[in-house]
Design an enzyme around this catalytic site. Structure first.
Site, PDB file in Angstrom:
ATOM      1  N   SER A   1      -2.520   4.614   6.691  1.00  0.00           N
ATOM      2  CA  SER A   1      -2.498   4.365   5.251  1.00  0.00           C
ATOM      3  C   SER A   1      -3.886   4.562   4.663  1.00  0.00           C
ATOM      4  O   SER A   1      -4.899   4.269   5.313  1.00  0.00           O
ATOM      5  CB  SER A   1      -2.038   2.922   4.988  1.00  0.00           C
ATOM      6  OG  SER A   1      -2.243   2.565   3.643  1.00  0.00           O
TER       7      SER A   1
ATOM      8  N   TYR B   1      -3.636  -5.758   5.164  1.00  0.00           N
ATOM      9  CA  TYR B   1      -2.777  -4.679   5.666  1.00  0.00           C
ATOM     10  C   TYR B   1      -3.632  -3.469   6.043  1.00  0.00           C
ATOM     11  O   TYR B   1      -3.469  -2.879   7.120  1.00  0.00           O
ATOM     12  CB  TYR B   1      -1.761  -4.306   4.589  1.00  0.00           C
ATOM     13  CG  TYR B   1      -0.955  -3.063   4.887  1.00  0.00           C
ATOM     14  CD1 TYR B   1       0.124  -3.097   5.762  1.00  0.00           C
ATOM     15  CD2 TYR B   1      -1.251  -1.847   4.260  1.00  0.00           C
ATOM     16  CE1 TYR B   1       0.874  -1.959   6.020  1.00  0.00           C
ATOM     17  CE2 TYR B   1      -0.504  -0.707   4.510  1.00  0.00           C
ATOM     18  CZ  TYR B   1       0.552  -0.769   5.386  1.00  0.00           C
ATOM     19  OH  TYR B   1       1.292   0.360   5.645  1.00  0.00           O
TER      20      TYR B   1
END
Length: 292
Positions: free
Chosen positions: A149, A172
């Site tokens: 990501s 995250y």
């Protein structure tokens, strides 16, 4: 077409979103698919099920099998690759796509949420890679792709959407940054044995069936959106070529390699890496809360 003829690929988080799109594209190239998700039925408000994903690939003429596994549970995933290989034989390609985010400010995100994200986003991909590697090494060929990501890097200031949005994704993103570092180390360990390990992240928001709020962000910032076909074509490139330890971004990878983008069934050339996303098309919304 048929670049994956005779190959078996296991994709986690494959009941919807990016995982399902990759499965469809890989099947169009001739791959035999193992689709992994945490359950067979519906997943709350998220669209798509493991059953419908498998049935869709079969209706299109591909071969697909389902394996249910809660990847955040170490015991549940301990024999996942062995279970899959009992169904279809040796595994050629492993795509660690399943991921989940528990949003919270870095100063406040709880220990339980941090442990859950680390278990699902980092430890699960490592465990599955370690399970798949012996067979790949024995055969002298294999591909492992970890889906990362852009949140692994701190967003530049001024923030494109909001400061809060940039902050709550930090924990995250930290799990994805750790996954990138592990990917590089593993890639250089096993490249000499014919196993190619890489990481791939979307350049921006990937538009797949899901949540309305992310489509709203894409409307405000169209340059932050990309079609799912761009991400999938980049994944296919890394799962067919001899790349070592790439921490790649979808559009940049395709552009650097002069790779065109095709429809998920492989039949139609859609454009190049810089093709605009169709933000308001029915097929184009996204949800990154969980792709387990």
């Amino acid at each position: 077409m048929n670049r994956l003829e005779g190959k078996t690929a296991l994709i986690t988080g494959a009941s919807r979103g990016i995982g399902l799109a990759m499965a469809q594209r890989f099947a169009a190239e001739g791959a035999r698919l193992i689709l992994v998700a945490s359950r067979m039925g519906s997943h709350g408000r998220l669209p798509g099920t493991l059953e419908s994903a498998v049935e869709g690939i079969r209706r299109a003429g591909g071969e697909a099998h389902a394996v249910v596994c809660n990847l955040s549970d170490a015991d549940a995933r301990a024999d996942l690759i062995a279970r899959a290989q009992r169904q279809v034989g040796p595994l050629d390609i492993l795509v660690n796509n399943a991921a989940g985010a528990k949003m919270g400010l870095p100063s406040q995100v709880s220990a339980d949420d941090r442990r859950w994200m680390m278990e699902l986003n980092l430890n699960a991909p490592i465990d599955l890679a370690q399970q798949a590697l012996p067979g790949m090494r024995e055969r002298g060929a294999g591909w492992i792709l970890n889906i990362s990501s852009a949140t692994s890097e701190q967003p530049l200031v001024p923030y494109r959407d909001s400061a809060v949005a940039a902050h709550v994704i930090a924990a995250y993103g930290a799990t994805k940054a750790a996954l990138n570092r592990y990917t590089e180390g593993l890639a250089h360990e096993v490249a000499g044995e014919g196993v190619w390990v890489n990481s791939l992240a979307p350049e921006s928001i990937v538009l797949t069936p899901g949540a309305e709020q992310v489509r709203d962000i894409a409307r405000r910032h169209p340059d932050m959106a990309e079609s799912v076909e761009v991400m999938v074509e980049a994944a296919l490139l890394l799962c067919t070529g001899r790349y070592v330890g790439q921490i790649a971004y979808s559009r940049r990878l395709l552009h650097a390699n002069g790779q065109d983008v095709y429809s998920l069934d492989g039949s139609t050339r859609l454009g190049d890496a810089l093709m605009p996303a169709e933000i308001d098309a029915d097929r184009n919304t996204t949800d990154k809360e969980s792709e387990q």
